[in-house]
Design an enzyme around this catalytic site. Structure first.
Site, mmCIF file in Angstrom:
data_model
loop_
_atom_site.group_PDB
_atom_site.id
_atom_site.type_symbol
_atom_site.label_atom_id
_atom_site.label_comp_id
_atom_site.label_asym_id
_atom_site.label_seq_id
_atom_site.Cartn_x
_atom_site.Cartn_y
_atom_site.Cartn_z
ATOM 1 N N ASN A 221 36.070 -48.753 58.217
ATOM 2 C CA ASN A 221 34.761 -48.126 57.968
ATOM 3 C C ASN A 221 33.713 -49.185 57.633
ATOM 4 O OD1 ASN A 221 34.647 -45.017 58.063
ATOM 5 N ND2 ASN A 221 36.645 -45.460 57.146
ATOM 6 N N LEU B 67 36.466 -35.420 41.413
ATOM 7 C CA LEU B 67 37.272 -36.143 42.405
ATOM 8 C C LEU B 67 36.937 -35.611 43.798
ATOM 9 C CD1 LEU B 67 39.607 -38.130 43.057
ATOM 10 C CD2 LEU B 67 41.127 -36.153 42.941
ATOM 11 N N ASP B 68 36.298 -36.444 44.596
ATOM 12 C CA ASP B 68 35.934 -36.088 45.979
ATOM 13 C C ASP B 68 35.111 -34.796 46.034
ATOM 14 O OD1 ASP B 68 37.365 -38.318 46.938
ATOM 15 O OD2 ASP B 68 39.230 -37.178 46.967
ATOM 16 N N MET C 265 40.082 -47.772 46.538
ATOM 17 C CA MET C 265 41.114 -46.931 45.930
ATOM 18 C C MET C 265 41.065 -46.982 44.403
ATOM 19 S SD MET C 265 42.450 -45.601 48.549
ATOM 20 C CE MET C 265 44.019 -44.913 48.048
ATOM 21 N N ASN D 269 30.587 -41.735 49.660
ATOM 22 C CA ASN D 269 32.001 -41.918 49.990
ATOM 23 C C ASN D 269 32.291 -41.234 51.315
ATOM 24 O OD1 ASN D 269 34.745 -42.667 49.582
ATOM 25 N ND2 ASN D 269 35.197 -40.588 48.863
ATOM 26 N N HIS E 171 35.473 -39.401 53.337
ATOM 27 C CA HIS E 171 36.782 -38.817 53.021
ATOM 28 C C HIS E 171 37.326 -38.140 54.281
ATOM 29 C CE1 HIS E 171 39.780 -37.189 50.206
ATOM 30 N NE2 HIS E 171 39.753 -36.123 50.983
ATOM 31 N N ARG F 250 39.252 -49.533 32.450
ATOM 32 C CA ARG F 250 38.420 -49.106 33.574
ATOM 33 C C ARG F 250 36.958 -49.415 33.281
ATOM 34 N NH1 ARG F 250 39.786 -46.030 37.583
ATOM 35 N NH2 ARG F 250 41.626 -45.240 36.525
ATOM 36 N N ILE G 176 39.214 -44.879 40.906
ATOM 37 C CA ILE G 176 38.357 -43.834 40.359
ATOM 38 C C ILE G 176 37.279 -44.516 39.542
ATOM 39 C CG2 ILE G 176 38.276 -41.908 38.727
ATOM 40 C CD1 ILE G 176 41.073 -41.151 39.750
ATOM 41 N N LEU G 177 36.037 -44.104 39.732
ATOM 42 C CA LEU G 177 34.915 -44.753 39.046
ATOM 43 C C LEU G 177 34.641 -44.066 37.712
ATOM 44 C CD1 LEU G 177 32.742 -45.137 42.246
ATOM 45 C CD2 LEU G 177 33.836 -47.006 40.962
HETATM 46 C C1 GRF Z 1 39.472 -43.938 55.379
HETATM 47 O O1 GRF Z 1 40.267 -42.943 55.965
HETATM 48 C C2 GRF Z 1 38.496 -43.325 54.424
HETATM 49 O O2 GRF Z 1 38.055 -42.068 54.821
HETATM 50 C C3 GRF Z 1 39.297 -43.217 53.153
HETATM 51 O O3 GRF Z 1 40.071 -44.387 53.125
HETATM 52 C C4 GRF Z 1 40.286 -44.840 54.456
HETATM 53 C C5 GRF Z 1 39.812 -46.256 54.510
HETATM 54 O O4 GRF Z 1 40.081 -46.852 55.750
HETATM 55 N N1 GRF Z 1 38.429 -43.049 52.006
HETATM 56 P P1 GRF Z 1 39.382 -48.198 56.133
HETATM 57 O O5 GRF Z 1 39.754 -49.229 55.055
HETATM 58 O O6 GRF Z 1 37.908 -47.983 56.183
HETATM 59 O O7 GRF Z 1 39.946 -48.577 57.461
#
Ligand code: GRF
Length: 212
Positions: free
Chosen positions: A23, A153-154, A99, A116, A118, A74, A101-102
């Site tokens: 991404n 969360l999300d 990865m 974000n 997801h 944290r 949590i903020l």
């Molecule tokens: C993606 O699927 C994103 O939606 C999720 O974590 C993954 C990250 O993949 N939050 P990448 O590191 O961007 O390839």
């Protein structure tokens, strides 16, 4: 190749990653192609082995590794993150596979200025490995969501979603791969939209403002 040159609204992005960074790559490509009028001020990873760091370096973008294990809490970790982003005048924080949590302090430092991506149609399947969750649950439609980040969360206001049909032939892996293609398209577009403005938050809804 350098992607951080050329015309720009002067808006600075900070991208946070933990892993492969596909991404992040889509954001780098969108900036490079002029589809996203912004500058990537910094890419920060909590893991020094994140492949995404090489993608950033290859594009001439500054990187920083902040290892969470070197911090006692944290809050202490997030204070360093905030400092690193603010000292580079970051306008919008883009989480791209980060990865962690903020903490509430981080969210308060960037109100409605954290995005974000997801890989599910939220609010379905928050948390870990959403494509597997969706496939295992047997849903017929899934997709990807770009949302503003709040304390849930999300669960923050949804900026953009796109759906796809889950095929009978799909495995969790093939579903994840097809969702990832959607992610790579909609994340840069949503970032551009958020930077352009012309939106407001009503309750928990992200609402496009009427022109005029
Ligand atoms: C993606 O699927 C994103 O939606 C999720 O974590 C993954 C990250 O993949 N939050 P990448 O590191 O961007 O390839």
């Amino acid at each position: 190749m350098t992607v951080n040159r050329g015309k720009s609204t002067g808006k600075n992005l900070g991208v946070l990653i933990s892993g492969r960074g596909t991404n992040l790559q889509s954001i780098l490509d969108a900036v490079s192609a002029g589809r996203l009028d912004a500058r990537i001020a910094i890419v920060i990873s909590n893991r020094e082995d994140a492949a995404g760091l090489e993608r950033a370096r290859g594009a001439g973008v500054d990187t920083l590794v902040l290892d969470h294990r070197a911090h006692e809490s944290r809050e202490a970790y997030d204070a360093e993150l905030i400092d690193a982003l603010q000292s580079r005048q970051v306008d919008l924080v883009c989480l791209a596979g980060f990865m962690r949590i903020l903490s509430p302090a981080f969210i308060e430092a960037f109100p409605n200025r954290i995005l974000n991506i997801h890989p599910s149609l939220l609010p379905a399947f928050p948390g870990i490995n959403p494509p597997y969750q969706a496939w295992e649950h047997g849903v017929k439609i899934s997709g990807a969501t770009v949302h503003l980040v709040d304390e849930s969360l999300d669960g923050g206001p949804i900026v953009r979603q796109e759906a796809l049909e889950v095929l009978a032939s799909d495995t969790a892996e093939s579903l994840a791969a097809r969702i990832l293609e959607i992610e790579h398209r909609i994340y840069p577009e949503a970032i551009a939209h958020v930077l352009r403005g012309g939106w407001r938050i009503e309750g928990r809804r992200f609402v496009r403002q009427e022109a005029g």
